[in-house]
Design a protein around this motif. Sequence first.
Motif, mmCIF file in Angstrom:
data_model
loop_
_atom_site.group_PDB
_atom_site.id
_atom_site.type_symbol
_atom_site.label_atom_id
_atom_site.label_comp_id
_atom_site.label_asym_id
_atom_site.label_seq_id
_atom_site.Cartn_x
_atom_site.Cartn_y
_atom_site.Cartn_z
ATOM 1 N N THR A 200 56.910 42.280 7.421
ATOM 2 C CA THR A 200 57.232 41.160 6.529
ATOM 3 C C THR A 200 55.983 40.515 5.944
ATOM 4 O O THR A 200 55.868 40.338 4.717
ATOM 5 C CB THR A 200 58.050 40.096 7.280
ATOM 6 O OG1 THR A 200 59.132 40.705 7.960
ATOM 7 C CG2 THR A 200 58.589 39.054 6.302
ATOM 8 N N GLY A 227 61.733 41.265 7.403
ATOM 9 C CA GLY A 227 62.674 40.167 7.255
ATOM 10 C C GLY A 227 62.753 39.751 5.798
ATOM 11 O O GLY A 227 62.412 40.515 4.889
ATOM 12 N N GLY A 247 66.023 46.113 6.814
ATOM 13 C CA GLY A 247 66.108 44.736 7.270
ATOM 14 C C GLY A 247 65.987 44.621 8.775
ATOM 15 O O GLY A 247 66.583 45.407 9.533
ATOM 16 N N SER A 248 65.218 43.664 9.223
ATOM 17 C CA SER A 248 65.179 43.346 10.645
ATOM 18 C C SER A 248 66.574 42.939 11.103
ATOM 19 O O SER A 248 67.356 42.377 10.334
ATOM 20 C CB SER A 248 64.203 42.198 10.886
ATOM 21 O OG SER A 248 64.387 41.638 12.169
ATOM 22 N N ASP A 253 64.075 36.267 11.583
ATOM 23 C CA ASP A 253 63.374 36.839 10.432
ATOM 24 C C ASP A 253 64.027 36.462 9.102
ATOM 25 O O ASP A 253 63.556 36.879 8.040
ATOM 26 C CB ASP A 253 63.295 38.358 10.576
ATOM 27 C CG ASP A 253 62.418 38.778 11.755
ATOM 28 O OD1 ASP A 253 61.391 38.090 11.982
ATOM 29 O OD2 ASP A 253 62.763 39.742 12.453
ATOM 30 N N TYR A 254 65.081 35.656 9.170
ATOM 31 C CA TYR A 254 65.757 35.114 7.982
ATOM 32 C C TYR A 254 65.896 33.607 8.185
ATOM 33 O O TYR A 254 66.996 33.090 8.403
ATOM 34 C CB TYR A 254 67.138 35.771 7.801
ATOM 35 C CG TYR A 254 67.078 37.279 7.791
ATOM 36 C CD1 TYR A 254 67.001 37.988 6.591
ATOM 37 C CD2 TYR A 254 67.080 38.003 8.985
ATOM 38 C CE1 TYR A 254 66.930 39.376 6.588
ATOM 39 C CE2 TYR A 254 67.003 39.392 8.994
ATOM 40 C CZ TYR A 254 66.927 40.064 7.791
ATOM 41 O OH TYR A 254 66.851 41.445 7.800
#
Length: 685
Positions: A200, A227, A247-248, A253-254
């Motif tokens: 990221t 992320g 995507g993680s 991570d969001y």
Amino acid sequence: MQVARTPRKPNHRLAGAAATVLIGLTSLTAIAAPSSAAPPGSQDSPACSSSSTRLEAGTAQAPQNLCVPAAATDDTSTLLVWNKPDVYGDVVDYRVYQNGAPIGTAEENARQFSPAQEYVDAFRARDTDGFHAKTVAHNFTVTGLSPRTKHTFSVTGIRADGSETPASGTITVTTTPKRHTNVVTAPAYKAKGDGTTLDTAAIQKAIDTCRTPGCTVVVPQGTFRTGALFLHSNMTVELQEGARLLGSDQPEDYPLEKGYYLYPVPEPLPTEAEYRNYLRPPSLLNVLPGDNGRSKEGREPGAVASNVRITGKGVVDGNGWKRTSTGTVTDEAGNELPQYVASSAGKVLEDGLLAANQFRNAKANPDALTGIVNRPDTFEDSVLYGQYRSSLMTFMGVDNLYLEGVTADNPAFHGVMIVDSENTTVNGMRHTTYNTNNGDGLEFGGTSNGIVLNNFFDTGDDQVNFAAGQGKYGAQGRPSEDVWIFNNYMRMGHGGIAVGSNTAAWVQRVLAEDNVMYKVETGGLRMKSTSDMAGGGRNFLFRDTAMACMGSSAFIMTLSYNQSPSGYVAADSATFKDVVVRNVSVDGNNSPSCGMAVSDSKPVIDIQAGPALGEGTATLSNFTFQDVVFRNVNPANIKGLTNSVFDGVTFQSVRNNANPWRFDQYSTGNSFADVSPAPAALPAG
């Protein structure tokens, strides 16, 4: 209801003739005219505008409105699109001229650049008796250009006899300067792309330092676990072939504080107890306002970013759900498609990856769910499930957005969301989200002047969906309008072209044409809302479309959609009106040969509106079904449809040989001409 007593001869699929393209006008006979050179003069790099959807009546035989979608031209290529002539019934292809010389036809070009075209060709090959409406490509990708160069283009139609129509107007397109690139694996950024390292920060640094106008962030071959990423103005993300943004699966991570409100928070704040608004977590790829989209002004088109592009042959993978036990299916073109577990709020912890972890985190940490307007005392699982999963891409407040070529795969929630934006194009993407729960392909919310072309859809929810706010306060928002959808292949999923259920500020002026729909489960044209949502949909032209193996109904227009709890304040009834369905073929509703369940319960035209549904529910009005042919379908079931026209509609075969026409007593003022079989005594109840 009126039934014409002297019907004219049917003109199904407009074979050898053509219709005007203005909504609501009847078909015109083609008028022979000699080919001619392009008109004198030219227009430099004309960006497409609402003129492509706001079509006017005419008898022009030349292709119309030749233009370039916003941000579609780079240093080596451009994209040309155009409207069909007013009279086009015998046009089978288009020829493109560059600097006065022919460079190819649209159909040939589509086979090289459109992921939809191999499926369209396979569909045509199976149509051995010529039942289906014919679709024609009307766009062209030009490659091999040099930076900072000018080229002129024009287009002619190719008729079935090999002659050409008059030419379109000539346009001039200038390519951009050569772009500066930031490669995410370069020493300055150090992304690993090994599928394990969280990249990221490295990728975000490449994005943040990509500030030269037109700068491109290049993601090379590899699997880059990441992320949420945030884009900005005047940049391109190029996902090269073999690149995968994975995507993680970790909620942290969001970060919620970097997320967004789907709809702005009204000022002054609503006093009604039922009003709520939730701050959602960001998606994997984002363009979002600094205030999370809370204010209406902060999310106007261009207020957040302009000239944002995502291109290439790579994959954006949301890592939302587990695969099924088989993992893939071989489709009708011989390709393998991913298959994800069909799930729900009750099963997400068993079936999900990121979806499961975000739901679990929200349920375990309710105090961390900040930013809620009018916070409830407790959270139902359906609310947590509906508000705290990340979508794949969200773009809010963007002017000039261009998405091309990439694959959108396995979102935890929705696919590509384009909200409160203008001048947007989605070209040649693959949307492989089947059967992810709520996995729409595209969603337009409060967005204008959109173009959707050459896409392959295999989705877990609607393929192209429109929203425009909820209830009393949503009616104060931006409509979704002037969207042009063509040359796509739509497979599985729910609605092909879907409206609602959030319709308060209206969805209007949509042109959907030259699309093929196969195994779509819940309506090729699906319009859904409620008796207290407000707004609705109006001024739709749905034409020149082939539909086969439909899972249930071909056309759904309902005001009794089961709306999940969402915190809106009720208003007047929604409605749908001024809708034209023209030159459409429908085969195989509930056909076991297509793998769908056989059932008598799914009407091929399902209209649910009017007083029969409850006090205050609006009727629908001014629909036109013209030159539509059905076979292997169930009878229609129509409630609350008024002042509408059925012209040249043929049912070749209906399940159990039933009469296809079923209307309730509130369906009044409708007329029939040249329909087969003729309706029985009407209304039929």
